[in-house]
Design a protein around this motif. Structure first.
Motif, short mmCIF file in Angstrom:
data_model
loop_
_atom_site.label_atom_id
_atom_site.label_comp_id
_atom_site.label_asym_id
_atom_site.label_seq_id
_atom_site.Cartn_x
_atom_site.Cartn_y
_atom_site.Cartn_z
N ARG A 178 116.87 41.96 33.87
CA ARG A 178 118.12 41.82 34.64
C ARG A 178 118.81 40.49 34.30
O ARG A 178 120.04 40.45 34.15
CB ARG A 178 117.82 41.90 36.14
CG ARG A 178 117.41 43.30 36.59
CD ARG A 178 116.89 43.32 38.01
NE ARG A 178 115.63 42.57 38.13
CZ ARG A 178 114.86 42.57 39.22
NH1 ARG A 178 115.23 43.29 40.29
NH2 ARG A 178 113.75 41.87 39.25
N GLN B 92 114.68 51.74 31.66
CA GLN B 92 114.48 52.07 33.07
C GLN B 92 113.21 52.88 33.29
O GLN B 92 112.55 52.77 34.32
CB GLN B 92 115.69 52.82 33.60
CG GLN B 92 115.73 52.95 35.13
CD GLN B 92 117.00 53.60 35.61
OE1 GLN B 92 117.47 54.58 35.02
NE2 GLN B 92 117.58 53.05 36.67
N PRO C 195 118.13 48.22 37.47
CA PRO C 195 119.34 48.99 37.79
C PRO C 195 120.11 49.37 36.51
O PRO C 195 120.34 48.51 35.66
CB PRO C 195 120.15 48.04 38.65
CG PRO C 195 119.72 46.67 38.21
CD PRO C 195 118.27 46.79 37.82
#
Length: 860
Positions: free
Chosen positions: A321, A278, A285
């Motif tokens: 993702r 991240q 997310p």
């Protein structure tokens, strides 16, 4: 000796040691990057327990940490080594640390998969850490330079390069905390015998008096030969084994690599890894706690699964993702024990071409020494290697691809090698029929050799160099190879030379038989070894093939039929059958063939069933009409016995051949029928008459005789003393090599006969050895009776010679063979030049079938 000369000698010896020591085996080497390491806050109980053991000053110990593949053994070993490296022996010292030596085994590297460099590597690190012993180490090596030879016995190396240097430190380290050695991945050592010896010698060394207290942390998978080594009566008292049950509040009931607390550690690892991801991708997310727990649970307490998941998600090319979703979907499918292979399946399925990706992955895993992508592409050639980089980039989660193109590509974990070692481990349908990586590498190697090594001397030099680099080989003078191949008549080409060597080393598979039809093969058949082979079952079978029949029509074949071995074969069952073919019949019309019929064996053959069959053919009838020209016979010599003369002498034996034969200078002659005819029910007489009276001298080797031996009367006769005596004759030995004889060997009567002295003698003949090469023979070798016989035979020269044949090589792969290799006789055999050559050629022999099937188009 001058001081300058002394220091020059000192530095020279130290430089030699530096060159022999394997830097890549050290825990923090560049070769091992990226280094697996325990994340802070994980493995707390396990690491604390290990450090308590390493601080124990009572006595030296072997600390054995074991677990399944991928549970984090190497990460623990690295973390312990890193910690001990930061600890000083005393507060006053600046150089001397408690970590004095590490060796991380790896079968990916030829110098790290053997114990040959183990003690030289450790003593180099030890003397670097303790300069005070460096002079003594140099003196020891200068007095006995052979200590640095990887083939030197471990016993000598452990005494001179391990025990003696440590003994020099006893006074210096009195009252100091114990020293520590870290040895990782014992199961990556390719020789079980070497590893067993290493564990024993380390345990003995720690029992030596006058040594400072030192502990050795060793990690491995839980493999049977390693367990057996640690259970040795001399080793066991020094071993502290992990997993271990513990007692105490707040401490895990069992300290292990895959205990219940590991799920929490993997959760911490995943949480930390996603935080790092991240920080580089702010829009990514963070997975929910439930998703992290699901991933951690499905990792099966294997850090390699969690680590590979993260590498797949954060591969640098794909959207993390999307990659995370692939892993979450996979997590719901994973079952205990399938985690790693299922994960590798899913990673391959995401590649543009899973089959090509699997092939390149298997090649990278199979290489003894890793290669950079550029060299790998050159090795595989413009066909297979055209998109190596494209395929491997999609496998970044399991393969380390350095940014520097000159550095080698490596698999991250040995479980990848396990996965691609057997295509059945992969559930993707695209990879079911893929060739083995060893076959592909052999193809590519042959192609390069044929392109870049045009001269025979260069090829022989390369073969010698190959042997020197082989892990289990002794060096051999190239002149020996030249002498071995002296029969070659064509300019040596790499592929033809390798096929020749395979044949000479015992690979007699049908794929190689076409080589016998080449000029080189025909030349070999004229050598003593070639003529001997023709008399074996394999040779006789080949003579019945079209290639063998064609060879019999050549000058070499005609010449062989004139020597003793060829003459014996000619009147055997195989030769007699050949005589009934067009080629054999044509040969009987030649001067050489007619002369053979005048010999004692020829006359006996004419009285046999096959001989009388030939007499009934047109060729036989024509021969019966011939007569010798007595006026052309020198005075004092006997006239030749041609067909007509033979009839006069042997008419009573001539069976029915159809029409009456009109012989010149004779009235029409009708054969007598004193002998039982083939169309009579002669089997009824089998137990009443001597078989010689029914079948003739070689009759039991005829079709009728073989059929009789399969009937109840024949099997009963084989149990009699006369039957057993016959089995010991040349004829009986020949019958045992037939299909009927081999079937009989599987029956209770045959199995009982195999225990008799006559059978023991037969098993040592070439026919017997050929039978041992069959599946039935190998099955018998696995029985108690077979093992008992083989253990005794292996002590003889002939028995050890059998190990160089394909059947012997196959037997060495069985449990019985592996057990024998552990005996003194087996260990002595492994040190012989014959064993050395066998190990070199084994790699080529195992790939020959694929090479033959692929055709010439893939060799360019």
């Amino acid at each position: 000796m001058s001081q300058d000369h002394f220091f020059g000698s000192f530095e020279g010896t130290w430089e030699k040691l530096s060159q022999v020591a394997v830097k890549g085996a050290e825990y923090d080497s560049r070769e091992r990057r990226p280094h697996p390491k325990c994340l802070q806050g994980t493995r707390v109980d396990l690491l604390n327990y290990i450090h308590r053991l390493l601080d124990d000053r009572e006595k030296s110990r072997l600390i054995w940490l074991h677990g399944t593949a991928g549970v984090g053994k190497s990460a623990v070993a690295f973390t312990v080594a890193e910690t001990m490296r930061d600890l000083k022996v005393t507060e006053e010292t600046r150089v001397e640390k408690r970590l004095v030596g590490t060796f991380f085994f790896s079968r990916k590297h030829t110098k790290r998969c053997t114990t040959g460099y183990f003690f030289a590597t450790l003593v180099y690190q030890l003397a670097s850490n303790f300069p005070s012993v460096r002079e003594d180490v140099n003196r020891t090596i200068r007095d006995n330079p052979a200590l640095l030879d990887p083939d030197k016995s471990l016993r000598d190396q452990v005494e001179a390069l391990f025990i003696q240097p440590l003994r020099r430190l006893q006074l210096r380290l009195r009252g100091c905390p114990p020293l520590a050695f870290v040895v990782d991945a014992l199961d990556e050592c390719t020789s079980e015998t070497e590893l067993t010896d290493l564990i024993l010698y380390l345990a003995r060394a720690l029992c030596e008096p006058d040594l400072p207290v030192a502990h050795i942390l060793l990690t491995s998978r839980l493999e049977s030969h390693i367990c057996k080594a640690f259970q040795n009566a001399e080793v066991c008292p020094r071993v502290c084994e992990i997993p271990v049950k513990t007692f105490g509040e707040g401490v895990a009931a069992t300290i292990s690599l895959d205990g219940a607390d590991v799920d929490k550690d993997i959760y911490i690892f995943l949480h930390h890894s996603f935080k790092e991801l991240q920080s580089r991708h702010p829009d990514f997310p963070q997975p929910s706690r439930d998703e992290l727990e699901r991933l951690a649970s499905r990792a099966g307490r294997r850090f390699i699964v969690a680590s590979t998941m993260m590498k797949f998600i954060d591969d640098g090319d794909s959207d993390p993702r999307d990659q995370l979703q692939v892993m979450l979907d996979l997590a719901s499918e994973l079952l205990p024990g399938t985690e790693v292979y299922k994960l590798y399946d899913r990673i391959l399925s995401t590649c543009a071409d899973p089959k090509r990706a699997y092939r390149h992955l298997s090649i990278v895993a199979a290489l003894a020494d890793p290669l950079p992508i550029s060299q790998l592409s050159k090795l595989l050639g413009p066909g297979v290697g055209r998109d190596v980089e494209t395929a491997l980039v999609q496998l970044r989660s399991v393969v380390d691809i350095p940014t520097d193109g000159n550095l080698p590509v490596n698999i991250y974990h040995s479980s990848v090698r396990d996965y691609v070692s057997d295509p059945s481990n992969c559930n993707l349908s695209q990879v079911r029929e893929i060739p083995s990586p060893h076959s592909l590498l052999a193809h590519s190697s042959f192609r390069l050799m044929m392109k870049e090594i045009p001269e025979s001397s260069a090829l022989l030099d390369m073969l010698s160099e190959l042997k020197e680099h082989s892990r289990a080989m002794k060096s051999q003078d190239p002149r020996g190879l030249k002498e071995l191949l002296s029969f070659l008549v064509q300019p040596p080409k790499p592929l033809s030379v390798f096929v020749s060597l395979l044949w000479l080393r015992g690979d007699r598979s049908s794929d190689l038989e076409p080589w016998l039809g080449s000029q080189d093969g025909c030349a070999w058949l004229q050598t003593p070894r070639g003529t001997t082979w023709l008399c074996t079952l394999g040779g006789e079978i080949w003579l019945q093939t079209q290639g063998g029949k064609d060879w019999l029509q050549t000058q070499g074949g005609m010449g062989w039929l004139q020597i003793g071995a060829g003459k014996r074969w000619l009147w055997s069952l195989g030769g007699s059958i050949w005589l009934l073919t067009k080629g054999g019949n044509d040969w009987l019309q030649t001067q050489q063939g007619k002369a053979s019929l005048q010999t004692h064996l020829g006359r006996q053959w004419l009285e046999s069933v096959l001989g009388t069959t030939w007499l009934g053919s047109q060729g036989g009838k024509d021969w019966l009409k011939t007569q010798g020209k007595r006026d052309q016979v020198p005075k004092g010599d006997c006239p030749p016995e041609i067909g007509g003369d033979w009839v006069l002498r042997n008419g009573d034996w001539l069976p029915e051949v159809g029409d009456e034969v009109q012989i010149p200078s004779m009235q029409s002659w009708t054969p007598k029928r004193n002998r039982p005819l083939l169309n009579q029910n002669w089997l009824q007489h089998a137990q009443e008459m001597n078989w010689r009276e029914i079948f003739g001298p070689n009759g039991l080797l005829t079709l009728e005789g073989e059929n009789w031996l399969q009937c109840p009367g024949g099997r009963t006769w084989l149990r009699t003393q006369r039957g057993e005596d016959w089995l010991g004759t040349i004829g009986g030995n020949s019958w045992l090599g037939t299909q009927g004889g081999r079937r009989w060997l599987q029956m209770p009567d045959g199995q009982n006969w195999l225990q008799t002295p006559g059978a023991q003698n037969w098993l040592e003949t070439q026919d017997g050895q050929d039978w041992l090469d069959t599946k039935r023979g190998r099955d018998w070798l696995e029985t108690k009776r077979g093992r008992d016989w083989l253990q005794g035979w292996m002590q003889t020269l002939d028995g050890r010679g059998w190990l160089q044949t394909k059947g012997g090589r196959d037997w060495l792969q069985t449990q019985s063979g592996r057990d024998w290799l552990q005996t003194p006789y087996g260990e002595a055999w492994q040190a012989t030049p014959a064993a050395s050559v066998w190990v070199t050629m084994e790699e080529f022999s195992s790939t020959l079938e694929t090479i033959s099937d692929s055709g010439p188009c893939q060799m360019s």
